[in-house]
Write an enzyme that holds these catalytic residues in place. Structure first.
Site, PDB file in Angstrom:
ATOM      1  N   GLU A  73       0.810  -1.217   0.000  1.00  0.00           N
ATOM      2  CA  GLU A  73       0.000   0.000   0.000  1.00  0.00           C
ATOM      3  C   GLU A  73       0.846   1.270   0.000  1.00  0.00           C
ATOM      4  O   GLU A  73       0.432   2.283  -0.564  1.00  0.00           O
ATOM      5  CB  GLU A  73      -0.958   0.008   1.198  1.00  0.00           C
ATOM      6  CG  GLU A  73      -2.058  -1.033   1.123  1.00  0.00           C
ATOM      7  CD  GLU A  73      -1.689  -2.373   1.738  1.00  0.00           C
ATOM      8  OE1 GLU A  73      -2.556  -3.261   1.819  1.00  0.00           O
ATOM      9  OE2 GLU A  73      -0.496  -2.524   2.133  1.00  0.00           O
ATOM     10  N   PHE A 135     -11.930  -6.659  13.890  1.00  0.00           N
ATOM     11  CA  PHE A 135     -10.807  -7.150  13.075  1.00  0.00           C
ATOM     12  C   PHE A 135     -10.439  -6.114  12.014  1.00  0.00           C
ATOM     13  O   PHE A 135     -11.292  -5.612  11.293  1.00  0.00           O
ATOM     14  CB  PHE A 135     -11.194  -8.469  12.404  1.00  0.00           C
ATOM     15  CG  PHE A 135     -10.135  -9.002  11.467  1.00  0.00           C
ATOM     16  CD1 PHE A 135      -8.914  -9.444  11.961  1.00  0.00           C
ATOM     17  CD2 PHE A 135     -10.362  -9.045  10.100  1.00  0.00           C
ATOM     18  CE1 PHE A 135      -7.935  -9.916  11.104  1.00  0.00           C
ATOM     19  CE2 PHE A 135      -9.388  -9.532   9.239  1.00  0.00           C
ATOM     20  CZ  PHE A 135      -8.168  -9.972   9.740  1.00  0.00           C
ATOM     21  N   GLN A 136      -9.184  -5.779  11.948  1.00  0.00           N
ATOM     22  CA  GLN A 136      -8.617  -4.804  11.008  1.00  0.00           C
ATOM     23  C   GLN A 136      -9.275  -3.427  11.128  1.00  0.00           C
ATOM     24  O   GLN A 136      -9.385  -2.683  10.158  1.00  0.00           O
ATOM     25  CB  GLN A 136      -8.686  -5.313   9.561  1.00  0.00           C
ATOM     26  CG  GLN A 136      -7.719  -6.463   9.299  1.00  0.00           C
ATOM     27  CD  GLN A 136      -7.516  -6.777   7.834  1.00  0.00           C
ATOM     28  OE1 GLN A 136      -8.407  -6.541   7.005  1.00  0.00           O
ATOM     29  NE2 GLN A 136      -6.366  -7.314   7.492  1.00  0.00           N
ATOM     30  N   LYS A 185     -17.710  -0.366   5.335  1.00  0.00           N
ATOM     31  CA  LYS A 185     -18.136  -1.421   4.423  1.00  0.00           C
ATOM     32  C   LYS A 185     -19.646  -1.425   4.215  1.00  0.00           C
ATOM     33  O   LYS A 185     -20.136  -1.654   3.102  1.00  0.00           O
ATOM     34  CB  LYS A 185     -17.666  -2.779   4.956  1.00  0.00           C
ATOM     35  CG  LYS A 185     -17.812  -3.920   3.948  1.00  0.00           C
ATOM     36  CD  LYS A 185     -17.131  -5.184   4.470  1.00  0.00           C
ATOM     37  CE  LYS A 185     -17.186  -6.301   3.425  1.00  0.00           C
ATOM     38  NZ  LYS A 185     -16.485  -7.523   3.905  1.00  0.00           N
ATOM     39  N   MET A 486      24.485   8.645   2.656  1.00  0.00           N
ATOM     40  CA  MET A 486      24.358   9.949   3.298  1.00  0.00           C
ATOM     41  C   MET A 486      24.589   9.853   4.806  1.00  0.00           C
ATOM     42  O   MET A 486      25.238  10.736   5.399  1.00  0.00           O
ATOM     43  CB  MET A 486      22.978  10.551   3.015  1.00  0.00           C
ATOM     44  CG  MET A 486      22.841  12.000   3.451  1.00  0.00           C
ATOM     45  SD  MET A 486      23.959  13.125   2.569  1.00  0.00           S
ATOM     46  CE  MET A 486      23.022  13.418   1.072  1.00  0.00           C
TER      47      MET A 486
END
Length: 574
Positions: A73, A135-136, A185, A486
């Site tokens: 993602e 959940f999630q 949802k 760096m």
């Protein structure tokens, strides 16, 4: 100049020309979402599916939108970012709830700090489960607040279309930035008729005539004026106006990292990038000037060095779309808020500065970059200069973060702002490859080059699979010094060479790794191989990786040490 992008905010016009595709019909919230994106002129979205966002992915089957399946993602958010920077249009990314949504946050912060128009759409657990540790489930609305212009949780399916319209208007207007829409949802599944959308006014205010008169008075008195050009010029689509202002007045110019390409790189009075790793000519000119015309810049610490000693003799005229930037770090004598395309032509005023122009030409000659490094090894600045010149105006470079990023900024020929994509404010390692993917999809006729390092490439190397799946013809130049270059340089200079966790000598064979993903690749380690490598990259029709092995001891010069003024550069004679 072929900028290859439309800087204007066309979303309102697109919506007016293409009203909701199925106005008056019952649609699911997910279908309204996609209808709205299409009506706003969106054609490409980057995403990764999951449970809470599944209704949207189901609706995608019947949509005309092009969906690019990334492999993480974060890659979706950074690809959308690159798409937006290269096209001037809003970039759109899509993820599910929980870890999918949190993986977008780095990309949102990256877009926020660099003022990139981005729309992130996340799935969320059903409204009845929100706040129950389902959940999630995670409060991405709350987590995103510090790094977005605005956030939404959509509660009703009939509101989805209007929310998308408003979100894109916010993302693209004024000072652009990311906006988040969190879609539960059950709302995505619910069926409803979309409520009417309204016209959204986004025009910036016009600069006051009295303030312009004050600016003209300062210009008339100035003997050593200097243009300090930032990323706001490209965001506003004001490159033509900026260049015309510079031509008519003859005022020398310097640019920030994000301002590269706003000025004509061939212009006699253009001195290059200023700041921590800027061209010495640019830094010395800033320290000597008596009037600083700040155009779409924000006095970032990497540009100014010690702020108290930055342009110490200069009065300041500051032009910006965001009033919050005026006086935030440096007090300005005249502040002008509005559209740079409109303000710059009105600011033109005669100046008599021939001695100052001669002084700037001398500085430019004295501090011209040199490419005659000794030895047979590959000198990265020379390779980057040669590649950018060989590719000409058709090249777009997406740079990762590290030493290679600064070498690109110093030595790559940037003909217009959208040809140089770099993570400025956040400094996001892993930006380069997904941003290059987004840029290539936004600009299919361009040759997009990702310049990365052996540290940065590993952050999002999974997106090689995205290159392969869609045969996206990005060319990757991987500068490998077997270290976090760096960080190693700073440990060498400021931490008594106490090297800590910078050794990457156990890197994989990156050319072999690319081939495992199905990407043609080759490696070079000698200077006499550079010509052939450049031609091979530019001839290749599809994606390709060139693994370039360079000296681990090479540093980026000059360097303004922390806490010092820009006139106190290491690696540079005054």
């Amino acid at each position: 100049m072929d900028g290859g992008r439309d800087h204007r905010n066309t979303s309102a016009a697109a919506a007016a020309a293409a009203a909701p595709a199925r106005a008056g019909t019952v649609r699911t919230g997910a279908q309204h979402l996609l209808d709205a994106l299409e009506a706003e002129g969106v054609d490409t979205i980057f995403g990764y599916p999951g449970g809470a966002i599944m209704p949207v992915y189901d609706a995608l089957v019947d949509s005309s939108l092009r969906h690019i399946l990334v492999r993480h993602e974060q890659g979706a958010a950074l690809a959308a970012d690159g798409y937006a920077r290269a096209s001037g249009r809003v970039g759109v990314c899509l993820a599910t709830s929980g870890p999918g949504a949190t993986n977008l946050l780095t990309g949102l912060a990256n877009a926020y700090l660099d003022s990139v128009p981005l729309l992130a759409i996340t799935g969320q657990v059903p409204t009845g489960l929100m706040g129950t540790d389902a959940f999630q489930e995670v409060d991405v609305f709350g987590m995103s607040l510090p790094v977005v212009k605005h956030s939404y949780i959509v509660r009703r399916a009939e509101d989805v279309h209007a929310v998308v319209r408003e979100a894109i208007a916010i993302a693209t207007s004024g000072r652009p930035g990311p906006v988040l829409i969190d879609l539960p949802k059950d709302v995505a599944n619910a069926r409803a008729v979309a409520r009417p959308v309204r016209e959204i006014a986004t025009r910036l205010p016009a600069a006051a005539e009295a303030r312009l008169a004050e600016a003209h008075a300062l210009l008339a008195r100035a003997k050593k004026p200097l243009l300090y050009v930032g990323g706001g010029v490209g965001i506003a689509g004001a490159e033509r106006e900026l260049r015309e202002f510079a031509r008519l007045t003859g005022i020398p110019a310097v640019a920030t990292l994000k301002g590269l390409g706003a000025c004509d790189p061939e212009e006699t009075h253009y001195l290059g990038m200023l700041g921590m790793h800027g061209n010495p000519a640019a830094n010395f000119a800033v320290q000597e000037c008596d009037l600083l015309l700040v155009v779409g810049a924000r006095f970032d610490d990497r540009a100014t060095g010690r702020l108290a000693s930055f342009a110490p003799e200069a009065r300041v005229i500051h032009l910006d779309a965001d009033a919050a930037e005026l006086g935030k770090l440096r007090a300005c004598d005249v502040g002008l808020v509005g559209d740079l395309r409109e303000m710059l032509p009105r600011l033109v005023h005669p100046v008599a500065i021939r001695p100052w122009q001669r002084r700037c030409r001398v500085l430019k000659q004295q501090h011209a970059w040199r490419y005659d490094a000794p030895g047979e090894g590959i000198y990265a600045p020379a390779l980057l200069k040669q590649l950018s010149e060989a590719g000409g105006n058709r090249l777009v470079v997406a740079s990762d973060v590290g030493q290679h990023q600064m070498w690109v900024a110093q030595h790559w020929r940037v003909p217009y702002t959208a040809a140089h994509l770099s993570s400025g404010g956040l400094g996001t390692m892993g930006f380069g490859l997904p941003a290059a993917i987004g840029a290539q999809l936004a600009r299919p006729g361009a040759t997009v080059v990702c310049v990365s390092g052996d540290g940065s490439i590993m952050m999002n190397i999974q997106e090689l699979a995205t290159l392969k799946r869609y045969n996206i013809p990005v060319k990757i130049v991987l500068l490998d010094n077997s270290s976090l270059g760096m960080v190693r340089q700073w440990q060498e200079l400021f931490f008594e060479r106490r090297y800590s966790e910078v050794d990457l000598s156990d890197n994989p064979d990156f050319a072999e790794l690319a081939r495992a993903f199905g990407i043609p690749a080759f490696a070079i380690d000698r200077r006499d191989q550079v010509d052939g490598a450049v031609q091979r990259l530019l001839r290749e029709a599809g994606p390709m990786l060139c693994h370039v092995k360079i000296d681990a001891r090479e540093n980026v010069w000059p360097l303004v040490p922390p806490g010092k003024s820009n006139g106190e550069m290491m690696g540079c004679a005054a």
